[in-house]
Design a protein around this motif. Sequence first.
Motif, PDB file in Angstrom:
ATOM      1  N   HIS A 109      -7.132   8.685  -1.138  1.00 33.22           N
ATOM      2  CA  HIS A 109      -6.708   9.851  -0.356  1.00 33.22           C
ATOM      3  C   HIS A 109      -7.136  11.162  -1.027  1.00 33.22           C
ATOM      4  O   HIS A 109      -6.280  11.910  -1.525  1.00 33.22           O
ATOM      5  N   HIS A 152      -3.605   4.317  -5.848  1.00 37.14           N
ATOM      6  CA  HIS A 152      -4.841   4.463  -5.078  1.00 37.14           C
ATOM      7  C   HIS A 152      -5.065   5.899  -4.585  1.00 37.14           C
ATOM      8  O   HIS A 152      -6.066   6.162  -3.928  1.00 37.14           O
ATOM      9  N   PHE A 153      -4.168   6.816  -4.877  1.00 39.83           N
ATOM     10  CA  PHE A 153      -4.299   8.161  -4.303  1.00 39.83           C
ATOM     11  C   PHE A 153      -5.635   8.849  -4.631  1.00 39.83           C
ATOM     12  O   PHE A 153      -6.286   9.382  -3.739  1.00 39.83           O
ATOM     13  N   ASP A 188      -5.402   4.466   4.758  1.00 38.24           N
ATOM     14  CA  ASP A 188      -4.583   3.318   4.359  1.00 38.24           C
ATOM     15  C   ASP A 188      -4.864   2.093   5.222  1.00 38.24           C
ATOM     16  O   ASP A 188      -4.874   0.964   4.733  1.00 38.24           O
ATOM     17  N   ASN A 212       0.827  -1.203   0.000  1.00 34.84           N
ATOM     18  CA  ASN A 212       0.000   0.000   0.000  1.00 34.84           C
ATOM     19  C   ASN A 212       0.865   1.259   0.000  1.00 34.84           C
ATOM     20  O   ASN A 212       0.620   2.219  -0.735  1.00 34.84           O
TER      21      ASN A 212
HETATM   22 FE   LIG Z   1      -2.040   5.288   0.775  1.00 32.89          FE
END
Ligand SMILES: [Fe+2]
Length: 590
Positions: A422, A417-418, A546, A411
Amino acid sequence: MKSSDRPEPNIRLAPDIRREQLIQATIKAIAELGLSNVTLSKVGAEVGLTAGMINFHFETKQALLTASLKAVADEYSQACEDAMAGHDDDPVAGLYGFIDANLDSQICSPQKAAVWYSYWGDSSARDVYMRIFGHSDTASYEAVYERIERIAAARGRTLDVEAATLGLIGVIDNLWQEVMVARGTFDYDDAVATCRAYLGNLFPDLAEGCKMRLVDVSTPEPADELPRTLPAWTYCSDTFFQKELEQIHLPAWHVVCHQNDIPNVGDYRTFEAFGERAFVLRGEDNLVRAFNNVCPHRAHQVLGPGAGNCPGLIRCPYHSWGFDHTGDLKAIAAQKTFPPFDNGQFGLKPLELETYMGFIFIRFRPGGPSLAERFAPYENELAPYRFADMVPTEPVSEEEIDADWKNTWDNYLEDYHFPTGHPGLFGLMSMDYGRDPNDATHTIRLHHQMRDKAKGGWSCERYASLLPEQTHLPQDQRNSWRYYFAYPSFAFDVYPEMMDFLHVIPVGPGRSRLRFGSYSLPGASRELKACQYLSGRINMQVHREDMALVASVQKGLESSAYDRGILGTKEIAVAALHRWVRADLPEAAS
Ligand SMILES: [Fe+2]
Ligand code: FES
């Protein structure tokens, strides 16, 4: 660790920050509850204020709702204006800027889109909408119309400019509606490409440009072998875990603390992992040494867990044997009860220690390269931060999580995955992300720059606006967040205003202990301290996000439905980690 990104109720905030916070809470409430269900007490619950306290900032609920729409509208107008600024001579670039601003993930977030449509869809609120945003709608229409007209004229095209303008605005409107429905899965890049394709249909020479922009230059060539992840069983097998400890973790360097965590003679820190116990201690000669925290008499720990100071002899609490700061046995209680023996055979066992840039690392199995050798490729860019001079901003903290150590780093090591994982951080930092795995040193450097105009919520925006110029850093590092990972368990997270470390210790298959330490140069200004506080809040939010992701992944890895995945170019650092695990334990290849 802070428990929530929601501001604590007893914190006194400046009125402008409090107003901004209330507006953000209202936007969230409108998106979640619908315009007609928003109440002051529901907004207040979000920020820890009573309805009466909100009235201090906004006289009525209507005033708060109107201010929230206005905030969204102003942000939108400013983003469009900024995006088109400087392109007066280039209508294509101006139009592309308009599209980019409209489909920016912060401007066109699911929450903000919901605010627009709440007002538009509620007949009683439409007047407010028209009053606040009517002129901006008109300005957008005119900006697009004028540019399409100029693009057509430059190409000698006869075109129904009004229809073309309404068409583009309609495409954008449609995409905004999709944002609300698709929420986290909406692909903003693809949406921008759709709008450009629309322009390409109107002006064929732009279609070629669209294609060129749509091609991802980092798209990999078709490979003989797909870049597959480690198999799922390696994240949950007890047998494999034991092999990992022996082959990978016991021989690795492990950070205990910073040299300024133990500044005085006799200061010590203990460390425990993999069934081993250790401590580091600053001796009377000011040197820091590491020892196994196991008494040679009957194996009790000589120093209790945690931190402390031991100015004279190190006394084992079981039978009071005493050792000096070099580990030599110096005192034996009731010595006459023992037959004569050589004290030299019963000293504390030393451990290998390396101080790198002020951080104290130990390892339980000797051999292998030093950290200085492994971090050598980054030494020049790390030097200006002056880690060795830094002091702790808070004690080292720990947390156990239900995620395998590899899952945790998987991760950490990718930015794929930003946008979905996030949204706050994504509003602060640019999409361009540097990923530099180094197979020779088993290290990885990751880095990104702050956006010119930060979004992502008040912590991000406040951080970006307050951050003082860090003149001791090279220009390109002053607005950069950088991460330096050393396989298998350690990373420096480096920011302009401070740094921290993350140390991941496997405690079982599918379970890890995380250790965090935060440090900054002494004598930080009020502004810099505010930025340290704000980046701490931002990172705490990222951490919570996360942890939810890795917990879900761990369950998926342990389910019967998953065998192994595939990695894209934004996950090349994950691929490197998996490559190194396979090199250490070849059975992980299948
Ligand atoms: Fe992350
Ligand atoms: S175990 Fe330490 S003195 Fe006996």
